[in-house]
Scaffold this motif. Structure first.
Motif, PDB file in Angstrom:
ATOM      1  N   ARG A  42      10.277 -24.852 -35.987  1.00  0.00           N
ATOM      2  CA  ARG A  42       9.415 -24.922 -37.285  1.00  0.00           C
ATOM      3  C   ARG A  42      10.274 -25.547 -38.278  1.00  0.00           C
ATOM      4  O   ARG A  42       9.704 -26.351 -39.349  1.00  0.00           O
ATOM      5  N   ASP A  43      11.651 -25.185 -38.383  1.00  0.00           N
ATOM      6  CA  ASP A  43      12.471 -25.343 -39.759  1.00  0.00           C
ATOM      7  C   ASP A  43      12.721 -27.051 -39.714  1.00  0.00           C
ATOM      8  O   ASP A  43      12.424 -27.846 -40.643  1.00  0.00           O
ATOM      9  N   LEU A  44      12.817 -27.547 -38.650  1.00  0.00           N
ATOM     10  CA  LEU A  44      13.376 -28.910 -38.322  1.00  0.00           C
ATOM     11  C   LEU A  44      12.229 -29.897 -38.234  1.00  0.00           C
ATOM     12  O   LEU A  44      12.633 -31.126 -38.460  1.00  0.00           O
ATOM     13  N   GLN A  45      11.155 -29.555 -37.675  1.00  0.00           N
ATOM     14  CA  GLN A  45      10.151 -30.546 -37.350  1.00  0.00           C
ATOM     15  C   GLN A  45      10.485 -31.785 -36.690  1.00  0.00           C
ATOM     16  O   GLN A  45      10.365 -32.894 -37.015  1.00  0.00           O
ATOM     17  N   PRO A  46      11.167 -31.649 -35.406  1.00  0.00           N
ATOM     18  CA  PRO A  46      11.733 -32.804 -34.813  1.00  0.00           C
ATOM     19  C   PRO A  46      10.510 -33.318 -33.903  1.00  0.00           C
ATOM     20  O   PRO A  46       9.363 -32.898 -33.775  1.00  0.00           O
ATOM     21  N   ASP A  47      10.756 -34.535 -33.711  1.00  0.00           N
ATOM     22  CA  ASP A  47       9.605 -35.387 -33.061  1.00  0.00           C
ATOM     23  C   ASP A  47       9.450 -34.863 -31.437  1.00  0.00           C
ATOM     24  O   ASP A  47       8.353 -34.906 -30.818  1.00  0.00           O
ATOM     25  N   LEU A  48      10.675 -34.599 -30.825  1.00  0.00           N
ATOM     26  CA  LEU A  48      11.057 -34.269 -29.606  1.00  0.00           C
ATOM     27  C   LEU A  48      11.757 -33.081 -29.406  1.00  0.00           C
ATOM     28  O   LEU A  48      12.659 -32.923 -30.315  1.00  0.00           O
ATOM     29  N   VAL A  49      11.276 -31.973 -28.523  1.00  0.00           N
ATOM     30  CA  VAL A  49      12.110 -30.985 -27.956  1.00  0.00           C
ATOM     31  C   VAL A  49      12.706 -31.057 -26.544  1.00  0.00           C
ATOM     32  O   VAL A  49      11.695 -31.260 -25.985  1.00  0.00           O
ATOM     33  N   LEU A  50      14.041 -31.114 -26.304  1.00  0.00           N
ATOM     34  CA  LEU A  50      14.445 -31.192 -24.918  1.00  0.00           C
ATOM     35  C   LEU A  50      14.708 -29.968 -24.798  1.00  0.00           C
ATOM     36  O   LEU A  50      15.647 -29.345 -25.274  1.00  0.00           O
ATOM     37  N   LEU A  51      14.003 -29.312 -23.819  1.00  0.00           N
ATOM     38  CA  LEU A  51      13.853 -27.959 -23.747  1.00  0.00           C
ATOM     39  C   LEU A  51      14.351 -27.447 -22.200  1.00  0.00           C
ATOM     40  O   LEU A  51      13.626 -27.962 -21.161  1.00  0.00           O
ATOM     41  N   ASP A  52      15.497 -26.702 -22.202  1.00  0.00           N
ATOM     42  CA  ASP A  52      15.852 -26.304 -20.709  1.00  0.00           C
ATOM     43  C   ASP A  52      14.841 -25.131 -20.215  1.00  0.00           C
ATOM     44  O   ASP A  52      14.229 -24.129 -21.078  1.00  0.00           O
ATOM     45  N   VAL A  53      14.297 -25.218 -19.062  1.00  0.00           N
ATOM     46  CA  VAL A  53      13.587 -24.137 -18.748  1.00  0.00           C
ATOM     47  C   VAL A  53      13.926 -22.722 -18.422  1.00  0.00           C
ATOM     48  O   VAL A  53      13.675 -22.007 -18.801  1.00  0.00           O
ATOM     49  N   GLN A  54      15.278 -22.741 -18.121  1.00  0.00           N
ATOM     50  CA  GLN A  54      15.892 -21.127 -17.938  1.00  0.00           C
ATOM     51  C   GLN A  54      16.770 -21.084 -19.137  1.00  0.00           C
ATOM     52  O   GLN A  54      18.247 -21.438 -19.269  1.00  0.00           O
ATOM     53  N   LEU A  55      16.220 -20.226 -19.837  1.00  0.00           N
ATOM     54  CA  LEU A  55      17.084 -19.694 -20.999  1.00  0.00           C
ATOM     55  C   LEU A  55      17.047 -18.248 -21.136  1.00  0.00           C
ATOM     56  O   LEU A  55      16.207 -17.552 -20.590  1.00  0.00           O
ATOM     57  N   PRO A  56      17.665 -17.718 -21.814  1.00  0.00           N
ATOM     58  CA  PRO A  56      18.217 -16.342 -21.918  1.00  0.00           C
ATOM     59  C   PRO A  56      16.853 -15.790 -22.794  1.00  0.00           C
ATOM     60  O   PRO A  56      16.307 -16.549 -23.716  1.00  0.00           O
ATOM     61  N   GLY A  57      16.566 -14.771 -22.767  1.00  0.00           N
ATOM     62  CA  GLY A  57      15.200 -14.224 -23.680  1.00  0.00           C
ATOM     63  C   GLY A  57      14.039 -14.919 -23.040  1.00  0.00           C
ATOM     64  O   GLY A  57      13.748 -14.792 -21.756  1.00  0.00           O
ATOM     65  N   ILE A  58      13.134 -15.509 -23.874  1.00  0.00           N
ATOM     66  CA  ILE A  58      12.043 -16.080 -23.476  1.00  0.00           C
ATOM     67  C   ILE A  58      12.355 -17.549 -22.641  1.00  0.00           C
ATOM     68  O   ILE A  58      13.219 -18.203 -23.134  1.00  0.00           O
ATOM     69  N   ASP A  59      11.643 -17.784 -21.476  1.00  0.00           N
ATOM     70  CA  ASP A  59      12.047 -19.145 -20.849  1.00  0.00           C
ATOM     71  C   ASP A  59      11.379 -20.231 -21.600  1.00  0.00           C
ATOM     72  O   ASP A  59      10.670 -20.141 -22.423  1.00  0.00           O
ATOM     73  N   GLY A  60      11.700 -21.417 -20.924  1.00  0.00           N
ATOM     74  CA  GLY A  60      11.383 -22.738 -21.376  1.00  0.00           C
ATOM     75  C   GLY A  60       9.848 -22.920 -21.525  1.00  0.00           C
ATOM     76  O   GLY A  60       9.132 -23.618 -22.325  1.00  0.00           O
ATOM     77  N   PHE A  61       8.934 -22.481 -20.300  1.00  0.00           N
ATOM     78  CA  PHE A  61       7.693 -22.418 -20.442  1.00  0.00           C
ATOM     79  C   PHE A  61       7.047 -21.627 -21.543  1.00  0.00           C
ATOM     80  O   PHE A  61       5.962 -22.191 -22.120  1.00  0.00           O
ATOM     81  N   ALA A  62       7.593 -20.543 -21.824  1.00  0.00           N
ATOM     82  CA  ALA A  62       6.925 -20.097 -22.958  1.00  0.00           C
ATOM     83  C   ALA A  62       7.167 -20.321 -24.281  1.00  0.00           C
ATOM     84  O   ALA A  62       6.496 -20.552 -25.036  1.00  0.00           O
ATOM     85  N   VAL A  63       8.448 -21.077 -24.391  1.00  0.00           N
ATOM     86  CA  VAL A  63       8.792 -21.658 -25.674  1.00  0.00           C
ATOM     87  C   VAL A  63       7.734 -22.939 -25.828  1.00  0.00           C
ATOM     88  O   VAL A  63       7.197 -23.131 -26.803  1.00  0.00           O
ATOM     89  N   ALA A  64       7.652 -23.706 -24.778  1.00  0.00           N
ATOM     90  CA  ALA A  64       6.578 -24.768 -24.783  1.00  0.00           C
ATOM     91  C   ALA A  64       5.404 -24.369 -25.124  1.00  0.00           C
ATOM     92  O   ALA A  64       4.807 -25.157 -25.839  1.00  0.00           O
ATOM     93  N   ASN A  65       4.910 -23.240 -24.678  1.00  0.00           N
ATOM     94  CA  ASN A  65       3.422 -22.759 -25.033  1.00  0.00           C
ATOM     95  C   ASN A  65       3.483 -22.473 -26.400  1.00  0.00           C
ATOM     96  O   ASN A  65       2.548 -22.952 -26.899  1.00  0.00           O
TER      97      ASN A  65
END
Length: 116
Positions: A42-65
């Motif tokens: 939200r803050d940085l407004q990148p063109d691309l997010v390279l996102l690991d699937v397995q993260l602490p807390g909410i996983d990459g699938f939930a973040v992508a959503n």
């Protein structure tokens, strides 16, 4: 292309930064958890997010959503040390644009998604 790298391993974030910057991308930020990733996007407004699937807390699938619901959503490329086939339809269903195994990560692999 501006990039946000999201992974809970500092060594992977550093390696990914080096690879992407060598191909001309500008890494605008890093995040170590799903929760911080959403706020950073939200803050940085990148063109691309390279996102690991397995993260602490909410996983990459939930973040992508969550990221695809932003007003100007970034392209999301998921990554993992596991093979993409291990995740089945989850990759497409979460709104990610694709998947790159960590072992195959390169600037060219990321650029290919923008060329498609």
């Amino acid at each position: 292309m501006t990039v946000l790298i999201v992974d809970d391993h500092p060594s992977f974030r550093a390696s990914a930064r080096t690879l992407l910057e060598a191909k001309g991308s500008k890494v605008v930020g890093e995040a170590a958890s799903g929760e911080t990733a959403v706020q950073a996007a939200r803050d940085l407004q990148p063109d691309l997010v390279l996102l690991d699937v397995q993260l602490p807390g909410i996983d990459g699938f939930a973040v992508a959503n969550q990221l695809r619901k932003l007003e100007d959503p970034p392209m999301v490329i998921l990554t993992s040390s596991r093979d993409g086939a291990d995740y089945g339809r989850c990759i497409g269903e979460c709104g990610a644009h694709g998947f790159v195994p960590k072992a195959e990560l390169s600037g060219a692999a990321i650029a290919a998604f923008f060329a498609a």
